[in-house]
Write a protein that holds these residues in place. Sequence first.
Motif, PDB file in Angstrom:
ATOM      1  N   ARG A   1       0.804  -1.226  -0.018  1.00 38.52           N
ATOM      2  CA  ARG A   1       0.054   0.031  -0.067  1.00 38.52           C
ATOM      3  C   ARG A   1       0.835   1.291  -0.015  1.00 38.52           C
ATOM      4  NH1 ARG A   1      -5.344  -0.117   2.509  1.00 38.52           N
ATOM      5  NH2 ARG A   1      -6.407  -1.946   2.204  1.00 38.52           N
ATOM      6  N   THR A   2       1.976   1.120   0.728  1.00 41.78           N
ATOM      7  CA  THR A   2       2.809   2.399   0.741  1.00 41.78           C
ATOM      8  C   THR A   2       3.484   2.697  -0.449  1.00 41.78           C
ATOM      9  OG1 THR A   2       3.388   1.933   3.199  1.00 41.78           O
ATOM     10  CG2 THR A   2       4.999   3.347   1.839  1.00 41.78           C
ATOM     11  N   LEU A   3       3.710   1.661  -1.262  1.00 39.77           N
ATOM     12  CA  LEU A   3       4.181   1.729  -2.497  1.00 39.77           C
ATOM     13  C   LEU A   3       3.524   2.269  -3.560  1.00 39.77           C
ATOM     14  CD1 LEU A   3       6.577   0.743  -4.946  1.00 39.77           C
ATOM     15  CD2 LEU A   3       5.146  -1.366  -4.995  1.00 39.77           C
ATOM     16  N   ILE A   4       2.139   1.894  -3.421  1.00 40.62           N
ATOM     17  CA  ILE A   4       1.369   2.600  -4.455  1.00 40.62           C
ATOM     18  C   ILE A   4       0.953   3.913  -4.088  1.00 40.62           C
ATOM     19  CG2 ILE A   4      -1.218   2.369  -4.870  1.00 40.62           C
ATOM     20  CD1 ILE A   4      -1.287  -0.501  -4.613  1.00 40.62           C
ATOM     21  N   LYS A   5       0.976   4.217  -2.985  1.00 37.45           N
ATOM     22  CA  LYS A   5       0.591   5.761  -2.603  1.00 37.45           C
ATOM     23  C   LYS A   5       2.219   6.570  -3.008  1.00 37.45           C
ATOM     24  CE  LYS A   5      -2.363   4.940   1.108  1.00 37.45           C
ATOM     25  NZ  LYS A   5      -2.545   5.151   2.679  1.00 37.45           N
ATOM     26  N   TYR A   6       3.243   5.984  -2.865  1.00 43.73           N
ATOM     27  CA  TYR A   6       4.696   6.332  -3.241  1.00 43.73           C
ATOM     28  C   TYR A   6       4.590   6.851  -4.655  1.00 43.73           C
ATOM     29  CZ  TYR A   6       9.513   6.512  -4.686  1.00 43.73           C
ATOM     30  OH  TYR A   6      10.708   6.924  -5.412  1.00 43.73           O
ATOM     31  N   VAL A   7       4.126   5.852  -5.389  1.00 49.02           N
ATOM     32  CA  VAL A   7       4.282   6.092  -7.048  1.00 49.02           C
ATOM     33  C   VAL A   7       3.007   6.964  -7.462  1.00 49.02           C
ATOM     34  CG1 VAL A   7       3.794   4.913  -9.203  1.00 49.02           C
ATOM     35  CG2 VAL A   7       5.055   3.633  -7.345  1.00 49.02           C
ATOM     36  N   GLY A   8       1.989   6.982  -6.640  1.00 50.09           N
ATOM     37  CA  GLY A   8       0.755   7.904  -6.892  1.00 50.09           C
ATOM     38  C   GLY A   8       1.138   9.416  -6.676  1.00 50.09           C
ATOM     39  N   ASP A   9       2.286   9.635  -5.695  1.00 51.56           N
ATOM     40  CA  ASP A   9       2.852  10.970  -5.450  1.00 51.56           C
ATOM     41  C   ASP A   9       3.421  11.679  -6.663  1.00 51.56           C
ATOM     42  OD1 ASP A   9       1.783  10.824  -2.997  1.00 51.56           O
ATOM     43  OD2 ASP A   9       3.652  10.251  -2.088  1.00 51.56           O
ATOM     44  N   TYR A  10       3.786  10.855  -7.707  1.00 59.24           N
ATOM     45  CA  TYR A  10       4.509  10.953  -8.800  1.00 59.24           C
ATOM     46  C   TYR A  10       3.537  11.109 -10.196  1.00 59.24           C
ATOM     47  CZ  TYR A  10       8.530  11.275  -6.032  1.00 59.24           C
ATOM     48  OH  TYR A  10       9.403  11.088  -4.966  1.00 59.24           O
ATOM     49  N   PHE A  11       2.746   9.826 -10.311  1.00 55.11           N
ATOM     50  CA  PHE A  11       2.137   9.613 -11.387  1.00 55.11           C
ATOM     51  C   PHE A  11       0.891   9.159 -11.230  1.00 55.11           C
ATOM     52  CE2 PHE A  11       6.641   9.211 -13.009  1.00 55.11           C
ATOM     53  CZ  PHE A  11       6.691  10.405 -13.444  1.00 55.11           C
ATOM     54  N   GLU A  12      -0.069   8.957 -12.092  1.00 57.49           N
ATOM     55  CA  GLU A  12      -1.420   8.289 -12.270  1.00 57.49           C
ATOM     56  C   GLU A  12      -1.393   7.065 -11.798  1.00 57.49           C
ATOM     57  OE1 GLU A  12      -5.513   7.912 -14.829  1.00 57.49           O
ATOM     58  OE2 GLU A  12      -4.080   9.300 -15.838  1.00 57.49           O
ATOM     59  N   ILE A  13      -2.100   6.359 -11.157  1.00 56.05           N
ATOM     60  CA  ILE A  13      -2.411   5.100 -10.781  1.00 56.05           C
ATOM     61  C   ILE A  13      -3.741   4.566 -11.284  1.00 56.05           C
ATOM     62  CG2 ILE A  13      -2.309   3.352  -9.031  1.00 56.05           C
ATOM     63  CD1 ILE A  13       0.105   4.867  -9.131  1.00 56.05           C
ATOM     64  N   GLY A  14      -3.629   3.514 -11.927  1.00 54.77           N
ATOM     65  CA  GLY A  14      -5.066   2.706 -12.276  1.00 54.77           C
ATOM     66  C   GLY A  14      -4.923   1.222 -11.871  1.00 54.77           C
ATOM     67  N   LEU A  15      -5.958   0.858 -12.153  1.00 47.85           N
ATOM     68  CA  LEU A  15      -6.257  -0.669 -11.524  1.00 47.85           C
ATOM     69  C   LEU A  15      -5.999  -1.771 -12.799  1.00 47.85           C
ATOM     70  CD1 LEU A  15      -7.502  -2.607  -9.372  1.00 47.85           C
ATOM     71  CD2 LEU A  15      -9.655  -2.377 -10.375  1.00 47.85           C
ATOM     72  N   LYS A  16      -5.133  -2.770 -12.381  1.00 47.90           N
ATOM     73  CA  LYS A  16      -5.046  -3.824 -13.220  1.00 47.90           C
ATOM     74  C   LYS A  16      -6.079  -4.756 -12.838  1.00 47.90           C
ATOM     75  CE  LYS A  16      -1.525  -7.191 -14.585  1.00 47.90           C
ATOM     76  NZ  LYS A  16      -1.617  -7.042 -16.258  1.00 47.90           N
ATOM     77  N   GLY A  17      -7.181  -5.006 -13.575  1.00 50.22           N
ATOM     78  CA  GLY A  17      -8.066  -6.005 -13.517  1.00 50.22           C
ATOM     79  C   GLY A  17      -7.573  -7.337 -13.257  1.00 50.22           C
ATOM     80  N   SER A  18      -7.943  -8.386 -12.597  1.00 48.86           N
ATOM     81  CA  SER A  18      -7.363  -9.463 -12.337  1.00 48.86           C
ATOM     82  C   SER A  18      -8.068 -10.515 -13.608  1.00 48.86           C
ATOM     83  CB  SER A  18      -7.532 -10.227 -11.012  1.00 48.86           C
ATOM     84  OG  SER A  18      -9.304 -10.340 -11.033  1.00 48.86           O
ATOM     85  N   PHE A  19      -7.198 -11.404 -13.720  1.00 49.88           N
ATOM     86  CA  PHE A  19      -7.823 -12.486 -15.071  1.00 49.88           C
ATOM     87  C   PHE A  19      -9.193 -12.954 -14.470  1.00 49.88           C
ATOM     88  CE2 PHE A  19      -8.253 -16.601 -16.906  1.00 49.88           C
ATOM     89  CZ  PHE A  19      -7.840 -16.379 -18.245  1.00 49.88           C
ATOM     90  N   LEU A  20      -9.740 -13.213 -13.459  1.00 46.04           N
ATOM     91  CA  LEU A  20     -10.909 -13.742 -12.881  1.00 46.04           C
ATOM     92  C   LEU A  20     -12.138 -12.626 -12.873  1.00 46.04           C
ATOM     93  CD1 LEU A  20      -9.986 -15.989  -9.930  1.00 46.04           C
ATOM     94  CD2 LEU A  20     -10.407 -16.777 -12.543  1.00 46.04           C
ATOM     95  N   ALA A  21     -11.567 -11.413 -12.609  1.00 47.35           N
ATOM     96  CA  ALA A  21     -12.608 -10.219 -12.798  1.00 47.35           C
ATOM     97  C   ALA A  21     -13.013  -9.882 -14.156  1.00 47.35           C
ATOM     98  CB  ALA A  21     -11.777  -8.993 -12.209  1.00 47.35           C
TER      99      ALA A  21
END
Length: 432
Positions: free
Chosen positions: A261-281
């Motif tokens: 979670r910290t990693l996602i927020k860290y990257v999100g401080d610099y660039f846009e974040i999106g969701l990679k939908g899972s295979f089952l989704a």
Amino acid sequence: MLLVYTHKITSRLSYVFKHICVRILGVEVKFTTVVEEFIAHQGLKMSYTKQPLGKELFVQSHYLLFEEGLTDVSIKIENWNATKCFFRVGEKSSIPFDIFAASFYLLSRYEEYMPYVADDFGRFPPEESLAYRYHFLKQPVVDIWAFEFKKILQSYFHDFEFTARKFQFQPIIDVPVAYKYAHKGFIRTLGGGLKDLLGLRFVDLYNRSSVLFKLRKDPFDTYKWLINNHKKRGFKPIFFFLLADYSNYDKSINHNNKHFRTLIKYVGDYFEIGLKGSFLALDDKEILKKEKLRFEKILNKPLQSSRNSFSKLKLPHSYRNLIDLGVQSDYTMGYVSEVGFRAGTCTPFYFYDLDYEMQTPLKIYPFCVLDYIFRNTEAKSALNQLQPIVNSVKEVGGVFSMVVHNYTFSGTAIWGSWRKLYVELLDFVKTD
């Protein structure tokens, strides 16, 4: 503004004219079925119908934009200048092909609604496409046709000044597994170590141990390098993180892991974040909804952009699920085994639902290159193959969009030269 006279205004017609005229050429467009209004108009104008009204700019129409539903469309591919086209029309037409109907066929993914032989993951393979079979997959033909149309407009309306489009580079960073060894939990870490030991993979066991004892950085932890290299050149990548439950197809870090979670927020401080939908989704909207809620809980903002695992699309269902969940943008449109333009364009476009005959609010950002195609490829050879694709997009001022993964820059055997390749590609793309 371009005024288009036609015998019938349809959703298909409005959709494709707006893509070509507004999004590619930067010209507003309006339609009329009233001859007197067309004659009185003093600016850019053209007729798009079966027969010309007089000596105006006239493009003879194919029937595709005036019908509803799906039919077995007859297509003959022919050479046209430096590209190819289809739906040839009569000699009275200012353009020898109905580029609007042809563009609609490609943008709507008409051929993906027809019967085809899917690959092992249920995907529409490039070999089934018109573009692959007739060798124009590596050209953004819709944009090229639009620029041919622009030349015709300029020949009729000398004083009109077009707005020049500026080339853009859109990196897409896919993160299916955030770390190779770190932060996977006790059971997965123990299981991985035992597999290394029993499989006599002593180098992997050593590397795993070095990461776990914090003697070296996890090889998939390439985020700082990616951030710095894009920031340095002024590029704005979008990162897609997988937040799925563990399965045979998706082996992400647990979405509750604080380091993840910290990693996602860290990257999100610099660039846009999106969701990679899972295979089952992909086939279960409830699973996709659950992953969407996880994303929004971590980042405290609505999900806007998504990308499907394995670049899997099943039209129209995949896109309808995204629309139902309020997702605004998708970055899945492309092929995993071939370089090229799946929808024929290097310009973002809106998904047109052929069953409902309507343009939807979902914006599609197509990619033309996936890093997996160039695994085990020498950097120089890969760059030589990529440069003509970049140049073809630059010529029409489009968007060169490429998918790479965090592990691509890990230095592992099959990706050994990719840091060097990617930096050279970034510099090449940056050059005007």
